[in-house]
Structures are given as C-alpha cells and as structure tokens.
Enzyme design. Structure first.
Site, PDB file in Angstrom:
ATOM      1  N   ASP A   7       0.887  -1.160   0.000  1.00  0.00           N
ATOM      2  CA  ASP A   7       0.000   0.000   0.000  1.00  0.00           C
ATOM      3  C   ASP A   7       0.924   1.208   0.000  1.00  0.00           C
ATOM      4  O   ASP A   7       2.127   1.080  -0.310  1.00  0.00           O
ATOM      5  CB  ASP A   7      -0.957  -0.030   1.212  1.00  0.00           C
ATOM      6  CG  ASP A   7      -0.215   0.019   2.547  1.00  0.00           C
ATOM      7  OD1 ASP A   7       1.035   0.040   2.555  1.00  0.00           O
ATOM      8  OD2 ASP A   7      -0.891   0.028   3.598  1.00  0.00           O
ATOM      9  N   CYS A  64       3.508  -3.605   3.749  1.00  0.00           N
ATOM     10  CA  CYS A  64       2.652  -2.509   4.215  1.00  0.00           C
ATOM     11  C   CYS A  64       3.401  -1.852   5.368  1.00  0.00           C
ATOM     12  O   CYS A  64       4.618  -2.043   5.507  1.00  0.00           O
ATOM     13  CB  CYS A  64       1.245  -2.981   4.587  1.00  0.00           C
ATOM     14  SG  CYS A  64       1.150  -4.178   5.932  1.00  0.00           S
ATOM     15  N   THR A  66       3.265  -2.416   8.556  1.00  0.00           N
ATOM     16  CA  THR A  66       3.729  -3.397   9.540  1.00  0.00           C
ATOM     17  C   THR A  66       4.034  -4.772   8.952  1.00  0.00           C
ATOM     18  O   THR A  66       4.688  -5.585   9.612  1.00  0.00           O
ATOM     19  CB  THR A  66       2.630  -3.611  10.600  1.00  0.00           C
ATOM     20  OG1 THR A  66       1.443  -4.033   9.906  1.00  0.00           O
ATOM     21  CG2 THR A  66       2.331  -2.335  11.371  1.00  0.00           C
ATOM     22  N   HIS A  97      10.778 -24.739   6.899  1.00  0.00           N
ATOM     23  CA  HIS A  97       9.778 -25.560   7.600  1.00  0.00           C
ATOM     24  C   HIS A  97       8.361 -25.378   7.075  1.00  0.00           C
ATOM     25  O   HIS A  97       7.579 -26.329   7.082  1.00  0.00           O
ATOM     26  CB  HIS A  97       9.777 -25.231   9.104  1.00  0.00           C
ATOM     27  CG  HIS A  97      11.011 -25.712   9.810  1.00  0.00           C
ATOM     28  ND1 HIS A  97      11.112 -25.741  11.185  1.00  0.00           N
ATOM     29  CD2 HIS A  97      12.192 -26.182   9.341  1.00  0.00           C
ATOM     30  CE1 HIS A  97      12.304 -26.204  11.535  1.00  0.00           C
ATOM     31  NE2 HIS A  97      12.985 -26.477  10.424  1.00  0.00           N
ATOM     32  N   HIS A 132       8.387 -32.063   7.375  1.00  0.00           N
ATOM     33  CA  HIS A 132       7.568 -30.849   7.233  1.00  0.00           C
ATOM     34  C   HIS A 132       6.542 -30.956   6.105  1.00  0.00           C
ATOM     35  O   HIS A 132       5.595 -30.180   6.062  1.00  0.00           O
ATOM     36  CB  HIS A 132       8.467 -29.635   6.996  1.00  0.00           C
ATOM     37  CG  HIS A 132       9.445 -29.414   8.097  1.00  0.00           C
ATOM     38  ND1 HIS A 132       9.054 -29.029   9.359  1.00  0.00           N
ATOM     39  CD2 HIS A 132      10.789 -29.576   8.150  1.00  0.00           C
ATOM     40  CE1 HIS A 132      10.115 -28.947  10.147  1.00  0.00           C
ATOM     41  NE2 HIS A 132      11.183 -29.274   9.436  1.00  0.00           N
TER      42      HIS A 132
HETATM   43  C1  RB5 Z   1      -1.442   2.107   6.871  1.00  0.00           C
HETATM   44  O1  RB5 Z   1      -1.458   3.245   7.673  1.00  0.00           O
HETATM   45  C2  RB5 Z   1      -1.188   0.867   7.702  1.00  0.00           C
HETATM   46  O2  RB5 Z   1      -2.254   0.647   8.560  1.00  0.00           O
HETATM   47  C3  RB5 Z   1      -0.952  -0.330   6.813  1.00  0.00           C
HETATM   48  O3  RB5 Z   1       0.128  -0.078   5.972  1.00  0.00           O
HETATM   49  C4  RB5 Z   1      -0.601  -1.631   7.496  1.00  0.00           C
HETATM   50  O4  RB5 Z   1       0.427  -1.461   8.408  1.00  0.00           O
HETATM   51  C5  RB5 Z   1      -1.709  -2.405   8.009  1.00  0.00           C
HETATM   52  O5  RB5 Z   1      -1.533  -3.541   8.504  1.00  0.00           O
END
Ligand code: RB5
Length: 145
Positions: A7, A64, A66, A97, A132
């Site tokens: 994103d 993204c 996180t 694995h 596995h």
């Molecule tokens: C975007 O602000 C953020 O929420 C997205 O990139 C991601 O981390 C969501 O899991």
C-alpha cells in the site's frame, strides 16, 4: 514469477525490492500500489494473492506499514502461506519448515538493511521437505484453503 504488492506505507520498499529482483534477473509482476498516496492494502494484496492461488506467480513479497495487514489478506487465499518476518532467521525457517510462498514485511518497522537481508534469505532458501511435508499439506487439507 514473484508477485509484489504494497500500500502507500510499503510503496518505497516495494520499489527497492524491484531493483533487487531486476539485479538478480528474477521476473516479477507488480500488483500496486502505484504511489505513496494513501490507499487500502487489501486491494493490492488480494490481487497478488489471487495470482499465487491460481498459479500465475509462484511466490510473493508484500509490504505494508507493519507487514501484518497484507499478511492477513494473503493467508485468506487458497494455497497461500504467508509469513510476516522481522528478522532473517524467521524468513529462513519460514522457507525451510513452512514452505512459505509469501513474505510480508513492514516498512515502518524495519530498516532497509534488515528488510533486504530478509528478502535475500527468503529468495535463497529452499523448503526442507521431509517431516515438514505432511504438516504443510495439512495446513491446506484441514482448512480447505
Ligand atoms: C497504513 O497506515 C497501515 O495501517 C498499513 O500499511 C498496514 O500497516 C496495516 O496492517
């Protein structure tokens, strides 16, 4: 063929990942985002995951903020085994694995040096098979996904 998705929050790393893949002669398909303008990660992760489900791509790298959101989306698709990794050892074990076919990383959580090391390990490590194999098969047979 590697499916790429991000994103806005993962866009910069996705562009850098393209450079790594180009340098290594690995083909890829970019499912977006196309800029760092605010966007919704499920849109891009869904299309890239479908490409893996349908065999158009064999692996994916999704980014993204996180790595969590794109990973949740990816793991809802049949045949996809996505692993969110924050250290290279996790990527190594996810391949060895779990035969993970999608790597997810968080651009807001990882510096580029760590992220690129994780990506290299993901690309260069093969599934160990053996004990596995049945476990990985059960992921799909028990969930019908
Ligand atoms: C975007 O602000 C953020 O929420 C997205 O990139 C991601 O981390 C969501 O899991």
């Amino acid at each position: 063929m590697i499916a790429l998705a991000s994103d806005h929050a993962g866009f910069a790393y996705k562009e850098k990942i393209k450079e790594i893949l180009q340098q290594r002669g690995i083909s890829f398909k970019d499912y977006g985002a196309t800029s760092d303008e605010s966007s919704d990660y499920p849109d891009f992760a869904h299309h890239a995951s479908e490409a893996i489900s349908q065999g158009e791509c064999d692996r994916g790298i999704f980014v993204c903020g996180t790595g969590i959101g794109v990973g949740i989306v990816a793991n809802k698709h049949k045949g996809v085994r996505a692993a969110m990794c924050q250290i290279p050892e996790a990527a190594r074990l996810a391949r060895l694995h779990n035969n993970a076919n999608v790597l997810t990383i968080g651009e807001r959580l990882l510096d580029w040096e760590t992220a690129s090391e994780i990506i290299t390990v993901f690309l260069d490590t093969n599934f160990e098979g053996g004990r596995h194999t049945a476990r990985v098969e059960k992921i799909h047979s028990l969930t019908n996904k």
